[in-house]
Scaffold this motif. Structure first.
Motif, PDB file in Angstrom:
ATOM      1  N   ALA A   1      -5.607   5.036   0.223  1.00 51.23           N
ATOM      2  CA  ALA A   1      -4.483   4.376  -0.434  1.00 51.23           C
ATOM      3  C   ALA A   1      -3.350   5.356  -0.689  1.00 51.23           C
TER       4      ALA A   1
ATOM      5  N   ARG B   1       2.881   7.925   3.014  1.00 55.95           N
ATOM      6  CA  ARG B   1       3.460   7.737   4.347  1.00 55.95           C
ATOM      7  C   ARG B   1       4.590   6.710   4.314  1.00 55.95           C
ATOM      8  N   ALA B   2       4.413   5.652   3.526  1.00 59.87           N
ATOM      9  CA  ALA B   2       5.448   4.625   3.423  1.00 59.87           C
ATOM     10  C   ALA B   2       6.710   5.210   2.798  1.00 59.87           C
TER      11      ALA B   2
ATOM     12  N   ARG C   1      -2.685   8.054   1.078  1.00 56.71           N
ATOM     13  CA  ARG C   1      -2.035   8.311   2.374  1.00 56.71           C
ATOM     14  C   ARG C   1      -1.068   7.184   2.723  1.00 56.71           C
ATOM     15  N   ARG C   2      -1.503   5.957   2.561  1.00 55.37           N
ATOM     16  CA  ARG C   2      -0.635   4.811   2.891  1.00 55.37           C
ATOM     17  C   ARG C   2       0.633   4.836   2.049  1.00 55.37           C
TER      18      ARG C   2
END
Length: 199
Positions: free
Chosen positions: A13, A19-20, A15-16
């Motif tokens: 989560a 990255r966003a 990382r997501r």
């Protein structure tokens, strides 16, 4: 902007979310950020002969300005080669004579006869997804940098290579969940400045 709230044990989560945030930066912001980081990082090249960096992919901070400056200063520049088996990377020289080939994960790698091990490097500029105030690093999840620089964790006193994370300020998290084998960095350089590991 405050870092996203993510449960500390949920690396996927985090990382997501990071990255966003990184992907939301405009091309102009990424370009300006990469130049700003290069200007802050060049002082590390003064006493360094062998420098490693990485080929940026996606929305990662670009290392090209820093690598070109390192070549101009007469440094030997190396890029990681991801092995087909195992997790310990080697480092391939990149210069005007190098050709390119597609490596693992479709990341370009220089094709050059000079390949060295991690222990011979002076400074390594490390990619990352997220970092925190303790300079814990969250990478892509493959464990290649953790395995390659495992020997740094076994030392009571610092010796080379210096491990330097490069990132945008938006990649800072309140806390990165870290296991005992996860890599901690010596420095993180962002457009906003240089962070050093707490004493």
């Amino acid at each position: 902007m405050s870092p996203p709230f993510v449960p500390l044990d949920d690396k996927l989560a985090l990382r997501r979310a990071i990255r966003a945030r990184r992907a939301a930066l405009s091309a102009a912001e990424r370009h300006a950020g990469s130049l700003a980081v290069a200007k802050l990082a060049i002082h590390l090249l003064r006493n360094s002969r062998r420098v490693a960096a990485y080929v940026p992919t996606g929305s990662e901070l670009s290392t090209w300005p820093l690598m070109l400056y390192a070549l101009h200063r007469g440094c030997d520049v190396y890029l990681p080669r991801v092995p087909r088996r195992g997790r310990r990377m080697s480092f391939v020289k990149w210069d005007s004579t190098s050709n390119w080939r597609v490596g693992r994960y479709d990341i370009p790698e220089p094709d050059h006869p000079e390949v060295i091990g991690a222990r011979l490097l002076d400074v390594v500029f490390v990619p990352l997804v997220a970092f925190d105030a303790s300079l814990a690093r969250l990478g892509q999840g493959g464990g290649y940098y953790d395995a390659t620089f495992h020997f740094r964790r076994m030392r009571r006193h610092w010796r080379k290579p210096l491990l330097v994370g490069l990132a945008f300020d938006e990649q800072r998290a309140e806390r990165v969940p870290a296991e005992r084998w996860d890599l901690h960095l010596d420095l993180v350089i962002t457009p906003g400045g240089i962070l050093r590991r707490p004493a």
